[in-house]
Design an enzyme around this catalytic site. Structure first.
Site, PDB file in Angstrom:
ATOM      1  N   ARG A 150       4.029   0.899   6.735  1.00  0.00           N
ATOM      2  CA  ARG A 150       4.515   1.742   5.653  1.00  0.00           C
ATOM      3  C   ARG A 150       6.009   1.970   5.861  1.00  0.00           C
ATOM      4  NH1 ARG A 150      -0.368   4.215   7.414  1.00  0.00           N
ATOM      5  NH2 ARG A 150      -1.992   4.247   5.805  1.00  0.00           N
ATOM      6  N   LYS A 175      -0.598   8.006   8.620  1.00  0.00           N
ATOM      7  CA  LYS A 175      -1.126   9.191   7.966  1.00  0.00           C
ATOM      8  C   LYS A 175      -2.128   9.900   8.869  1.00  0.00           C
ATOM      9  CE  LYS A 175      -0.561   7.518   3.200  1.00  0.00           C
ATOM     10  NZ  LYS A 175      -1.253   7.201   1.935  1.00  0.00           N
ATOM     11  N   HIS A 244       6.234  -1.048  -0.306  1.00  0.00           N
ATOM     12  CA  HIS A 244       4.777  -1.106  -0.279  1.00  0.00           C
ATOM     13  C   HIS A 244       4.261  -2.441  -0.799  1.00  0.00           C
ATOM     14  CE1 HIS A 244       1.984   1.852   1.190  1.00  0.00           C
ATOM     15  NE2 HIS A 244       1.103   1.536   0.272  1.00  0.00           N
ATOM     16  N   ARG A 247       3.764  -4.512   2.161  1.00  0.00           N
ATOM     17  CA  ARG A 247       2.515  -4.115   2.845  1.00  0.00           C
ATOM     18  C   ARG A 247       1.303  -4.683   2.106  1.00  0.00           C
ATOM     19  NH1 ARG A 247      -0.025  -0.078   6.141  1.00  0.00           N
ATOM     20  NH2 ARG A 247      -1.610   1.149   5.057  1.00  0.00           N
ATOM     21  N   HIS A 270      -6.174   2.076   7.703  1.00  0.00           N
ATOM     22  CA  HIS A 270      -6.981   2.791   6.722  1.00  0.00           C
ATOM     23  C   HIS A 270      -8.133   3.492   7.428  1.00  0.00           C
ATOM     24  CE1 HIS A 270      -5.691   0.102   3.078  1.00  0.00           C
ATOM     25  NE2 HIS A 270      -4.821   1.066   3.340  1.00  0.00           N
ATOM     26  N   TYR A 279      -8.198  -5.070  -1.766  1.00  0.00           N
ATOM     27  CA  TYR A 279      -7.627  -6.393  -1.518  1.00  0.00           C
ATOM     28  C   TYR A 279      -8.659  -7.501  -1.689  1.00  0.00           C
ATOM     29  CZ  TYR A 279      -3.817  -3.587   0.200  1.00  0.00           C
ATOM     30  OH  TYR A 279      -2.805  -2.665   0.286  1.00  0.00           O
TER      31      TYR A 279
END
Length: 300
Positions: A150, A175, A244, A247, A270, A279
């Protein structure tokens, strides 16, 4: 079809829009959207007055708009206009019920992320840097695409922590303070080695950041995005490229090659596999294009 945004409304409708413009300083685009929304409500109500409608009517109107092909986002804008109009009626015309309250629009499918093709990624990254700042930029963008970071993770990297050039790994905190280690590809490693040798020419003596600005301080996420957009424009890629997107491209290209969704999930950081499954849709689109182009019986 919904009535056009232009055109007169009944007196109460025009008074409401005038009030929004004068008292609420509503923007022209908002007024245009609300006018269109009220036209839609009056069309759906036919001969009935807005004060005669109830929540079941509004729900039925939402279903009709959806059946006519209006997107969830457009229906949501209409509902916002209807709620605002009924609030105005309650204040100025003693209409006591707002039937649009609590009515939700249908869900719109989440748009798939845009990705670069492998050829576009090469066109972005292959040209040799012409100066010190471009050397820095290539190191950043190679690392983005190589490791799926990120923008905030990349901007937070320090010289002495995070990057292990000997092991070919980068460790970041993403995150929810989740830490992960991701491999760094050969081209990215080479670009990082070149930048590390030149970094002291820009960085202040007390600056720990790996990627620094012209004045020697830490490069911000906005600065990273600006440099990426500028490089894509100068190289004539013809698409708006943002961090992004690199990414997304990392994830999509890796999934196309490996088919290992769990590995892509771990590399992206994730927490849930559901976040990564988007994806698979991109991968299916890629396979569908290959099929359409190659299979002798694919075309109608």
């Amino acid at each position: 079809m919904v009535s056009p945004a232009a055109g007169p409304l009944p007196a109460d409708g025009e008074a409401w829009l005038d009030w929004l413009a004068s008292q609420r300083r509503a923007a022209e685009l908002t007024l245009k959207a609300y006018r269109e929304g009220l036209h839609a409500l009056l069309r759906l109500a036919a001969e009935r007055q807005p004060a005669e409608l109830d929540m079941q009517d509004i729900r039925r109107f939402v279903a009709r708009l959806h059946g006519e092909g209006l997107s969830g986002r457009s229906i949501s804008r209409h509902l916002s206009a209807w709620r605002s109009f009924y609030r105005w009626l309650a204040r100025h015309r003693d209409v006591r019920v707002n039937p649009a309250l609590g009515v939700r629009p249908p869900r719109s499918p989440s748009p798939l992320p845009r990705v670069l093709s492998p050829e576009q990624a090469q066109a972005l990254l292959d040209p040799e840097p012409l100066n010190l700042l471009e050397t820095r930029d290539i190191a950043m963008f190679e690392l983005f695409y190589s490791s799926g970071l990120r923008a905030a993770e990349l901007a937070a990297l320090d010289v002495d922590t995070g990057i292990d050039l000997a092991q070919g790994m980068v460790t970041v905190t993403g995150k929810r303070q989740r830490s992960r280690s991701v491999p760094v590809g050969g081209k990215a490693l080479a670009a990082l080695v070149r930048w590390s040798a030149l970094r002291p020419q820009l960085a202040r003596a007390d600056e720990p950041a790996l990627f620094v600005t012209r004045s020697g301080g830490r490069l911000s996420t906005g600065g990273i995005a600006s440099r990426l957009e500028q490089r894509a424009r100068v190289l004539g890629l013809g698409v708006h490229v943002h961090p992004h997107m690199l990414r997304h491209s990392f994830a999509s290209h890796l999934l196309q090659s490996s088919g290992d969704l769990r590995a892509v999930q771990e590399l992206l950081g994730h927490a849930s596999i559901r976040s990564t499954q988007i994806y698979t849709h991109l991968d299916f689109q890629h396979l569908a294009r290959v099929y359409d182009a190659a299979h002798p019986r694919a075309r109608k």
